[in-house]
Design a protein around this motif. Structure first.
Motif, PDB file in Angstrom:
ATOM      1  N   ILE A 154      11.501  14.635 -15.332  1.00 15.89           N
ATOM      2  CA  ILE A 154       9.837  15.052 -13.874  1.00 15.89           C
ATOM      3  C   ILE A 154       9.917  16.892 -14.192  1.00 15.89           C
ATOM      4  O   ILE A 154       8.584  16.893 -14.427  1.00 15.89           O
ATOM      5  N   LEU A 155      10.358  17.699 -14.374  1.00 14.85           N
ATOM      6  CA  LEU A 155      10.208  18.905 -14.360  1.00 14.85           C
ATOM      7  C   LEU A 155      10.282  19.992 -15.809  1.00 14.85           C
ATOM      8  O   LEU A 155       9.448  20.624 -15.465  1.00 14.85           O
ATOM      9  N   GLY A 156      10.901  19.122 -16.544  1.00 15.53           N
ATOM     10  CA  GLY A 156      10.770  19.322 -17.652  1.00 15.53           C
ATOM     11  C   GLY A 156      12.121  21.039 -17.384  1.00 15.53           C
ATOM     12  O   GLY A 156      13.618  20.773 -17.301  1.00 15.53           O
ATOM     13  N   GLU A 157      11.623  21.447 -18.302  1.00 14.35           N
ATOM     14  CA  GLU A 157      12.524  22.463 -18.638  1.00 14.35           C
ATOM     15  C   GLU A 157      12.638  23.395 -17.184  1.00 14.35           C
ATOM     16  O   GLU A 157      13.522  24.873 -16.782  1.00 14.35           O
ATOM     17  N   ARG A 158      12.060  22.974 -15.589  1.00 15.87           N
ATOM     18  CA  ARG A 158      12.338  24.014 -14.535  1.00 15.87           C
ATOM     19  C   ARG A 158      13.200  23.314 -13.817  1.00 15.87           C
ATOM     20  O   ARG A 158      13.745  23.642 -13.378  1.00 15.87           O
ATOM     21  N   ALA A 159      13.652  22.631 -14.768  1.00 14.30           N
ATOM     22  CA  ALA A 159      15.043  21.708 -13.530  1.00 14.30           C
ATOM     23  C   ALA A 159      16.646  22.485 -14.288  1.00 14.30           C
ATOM     24  O   ALA A 159      16.566  22.747 -15.999  1.00 14.30           O
ATOM     25  N   VAL A 160      17.324  23.192 -13.397  1.00 13.40           N
ATOM     26  CA  VAL A 160      18.112  24.194 -13.886  1.00 13.40           C
ATOM     27  C   VAL A 160      19.190  23.736 -13.984  1.00 13.40           C
ATOM     28  O   VAL A 160      19.963  23.396 -12.961  1.00 13.40           O
ATOM     29  N   TRP A 161      20.486  23.713 -14.930  1.00 13.14           N
ATOM     30  CA  TRP A 161      21.604  23.034 -14.264  1.00 13.14           C
ATOM     31  C   TRP A 161      22.328  24.737 -14.013  1.00 13.14           C
ATOM     32  O   TRP A 161      22.644  25.801 -14.499  1.00 13.14           O
ATOM     33  N   LEU A 162      23.137  24.357 -12.967  1.00 16.73           N
ATOM     34  CA  LEU A 162      23.758  25.496 -11.858  1.00 16.73           C
ATOM     35  C   LEU A 162      24.655  25.551 -13.247  1.00 16.73           C
ATOM     36  O   LEU A 162      25.296  27.290 -13.193  1.00 16.73           O
ATOM     37  N   LEU A 207       5.951  19.357  -6.013  1.00 13.73           N
ATOM     38  CA  LEU A 207       4.631  19.900  -5.298  1.00 13.73           C
ATOM     39  C   LEU A 207       4.930  21.297  -5.678  1.00 13.73           C
ATOM     40  O   LEU A 207       3.128  22.051  -4.896  1.00 13.73           O
ATOM     41  N   GLU A 208       5.690  21.531  -5.534  1.00 14.29           N
ATOM     42  CA  GLU A 208       5.118  23.795  -5.065  1.00 14.29           C
ATOM     43  C   GLU A 208       5.901  24.447  -6.517  1.00 14.29           C
ATOM     44  O   GLU A 208       5.904  25.353  -6.539  1.00 14.29           O
ATOM     45  N   ASP A 209       5.343  23.356  -7.759  1.00 11.92           N
ATOM     46  CA  ASP A 209       6.018  24.441  -8.723  1.00 11.92           C
ATOM     47  C   ASP A 209       6.993  24.971  -8.729  1.00 11.92           C
ATOM     48  O   ASP A 209       6.397  26.324  -9.483  1.00 11.92           O
ATOM     49  N   ALA A 210       7.843  24.657  -8.524  1.00 11.55           N
ATOM     50  CA  ALA A 210       8.590  25.689  -8.144  1.00 11.55           C
ATOM     51  C   ALA A 210      10.466  25.430  -9.438  1.00 11.55           C
ATOM     52  O   ALA A 210       9.841  23.695 -10.235  1.00 11.55           O
ATOM     53  N   ASP A 211      11.302  25.460  -9.326  1.00  7.20           N
ATOM     54  CA  ASP A 211      12.535  25.494 -10.023  1.00  7.20           C
ATOM     55  C   ASP A 211      13.311  24.503  -9.427  1.00  7.20           C
ATOM     56  O   ASP A 211      13.523  25.250  -8.619  1.00  7.20           O
ATOM     57  N   LEU A 212      13.810  24.179 -10.001  1.00  9.41           N
ATOM     58  CA  LEU A 212      15.522  23.371  -8.908  1.00  9.41           C
ATOM     59  C   LEU A 212      16.872  23.235  -9.936  1.00  9.41           C
ATOM     60  O   LEU A 212      16.912  23.047 -10.914  1.00  9.41           O
ATOM     61  N   VAL A 213      17.725  24.822  -9.310  1.00  8.74           N
ATOM     62  CA  VAL A 213      18.629  24.484  -9.691  1.00  8.74           C
ATOM     63  C   VAL A 213      20.069  23.790  -9.368  1.00  8.74           C
ATOM     64  O   VAL A 213      19.777  23.590  -7.706  1.00  8.74           O
ATOM     65  N   THR A 214      20.183  22.277 -10.115  1.00  2.00           N
ATOM     66  CA  THR A 214      21.925  21.778  -9.052  1.00  2.00           C
ATOM     67  C   THR A 214      22.171  21.582 -10.240  1.00  2.00           C
ATOM     68  O   THR A 214      22.757  22.174 -11.186  1.00  2.00           O
ATOM     69  N   CYS A 258      16.067  12.933  -4.443  1.00  2.00           N
ATOM     70  CA  CYS A 258      14.424  13.272  -4.768  1.00  2.00           C
ATOM     71  C   CYS A 258      13.552  13.658  -3.866  1.00  2.00           C
ATOM     72  O   CYS A 258      12.886  14.440  -4.965  1.00  2.00           O
ATOM     73  N   LEU A 259      14.164  13.896  -3.452  1.00  2.00           N
ATOM     74  CA  LEU A 259      13.133  15.221  -1.803  1.00  2.00           C
ATOM     75  C   LEU A 259      12.862  16.401  -2.925  1.00  2.00           C
ATOM     76  O   LEU A 259      12.140  17.046  -3.175  1.00  2.00           O
ATOM     77  N   TYR A 260      14.635  16.642  -3.067  1.00  3.72           N
ATOM     78  CA  TYR A 260      14.373  17.991  -3.844  1.00  3.72           C
ATOM     79  C   TYR A 260      13.163  18.026  -5.701  1.00  3.72           C
ATOM     80  O   TYR A 260      12.514  19.208  -5.226  1.00  3.72           O
ATOM     81  N   VAL A 261      13.720  17.108  -6.183  1.00  3.30           N
ATOM     82  CA  VAL A 261      13.233  17.508  -6.632  1.00  3.30           C
ATOM     83  C   VAL A 261      11.576  16.891  -7.184  1.00  3.30           C
ATOM     84  O   VAL A 261      10.895  17.669  -7.133  1.00  3.30           O
ATOM     85  N   ALA A 262      10.718  16.557  -5.715  1.00  3.70           N
ATOM     86  CA  ALA A 262       9.488  15.911  -5.393  1.00  3.70           C
ATOM     87  C   ALA A 262       9.537  17.835  -5.026  1.00  3.70           C
ATOM     88  O   ALA A 262       7.826  17.859  -4.728  1.00  3.70           O
ATOM     89  N   ALA A 263       9.941  17.929  -4.079  1.00  2.00           N
ATOM     90  CA  ALA A 263       9.474  19.685  -3.323  1.00  2.00           C
ATOM     91  C   ALA A 263       9.589  20.596  -4.671  1.00  2.00           C
ATOM     92  O   ALA A 263       8.291  21.377  -4.758  1.00  2.00           O
ATOM     93  N   ALA A 264       9.815  20.470  -5.475  1.00  2.00           N
ATOM     94  CA  ALA A 264      10.149  21.317  -6.420  1.00  2.00           C
ATOM     95  C   ALA A 264       8.880  21.139  -7.157  1.00  2.00           C
ATOM     96  O   ALA A 264       8.274  21.907  -8.306  1.00  2.00           O
TER      97      ALA A 264
END
Length: 77
Positions: free
Chosen positions: A66-74, A47-54, A39-45
């Motif tokens: 939490i992030l909607g479309e900013r969550a990206v499946w690798l 707060l930083e208004d960034a995408d999260l690739v996982t 969740c640290l990575y999700v929270a960082a994304a």
């Protein structure tokens, strides 16, 4: 060793204030029943208004919530 440390200093790192990050991490972890580590990575994304690739399926589910479309499946990259 000193050369490696000097090389690291040459990178342009972005720093995140830890108190808001830890609070967001705890909130996300508690509300989604997921580990604070992921969740640290999700929270960082968030707060930083960034995408999260996982590639972690459970983290991706939480990130999508939490992030909607900013969550990206690798696998989709």
């Amino acid at each position: 060793m000193l050369a490696r440390v000097s090389a690291l200093r040459s990178f342009d790192f972005d720093y995140v204030v830890s108190a808001p990050l830890m609070k967001a991490t705890a909130t996300i972890a508690c509300s989604h029943g997921h580990s604070p580590y992921d969740c640290l990575y999700v929270a960082a994304a968030l707060l930083e208004d960034a995408d999260l690739v996982t590639a972690d399926a459970r983290q991706y589910e939480v990130a999508q919530a939490i992030l909607g479309e900013r969550a990206v499946w690798l696998g989709d990259v």
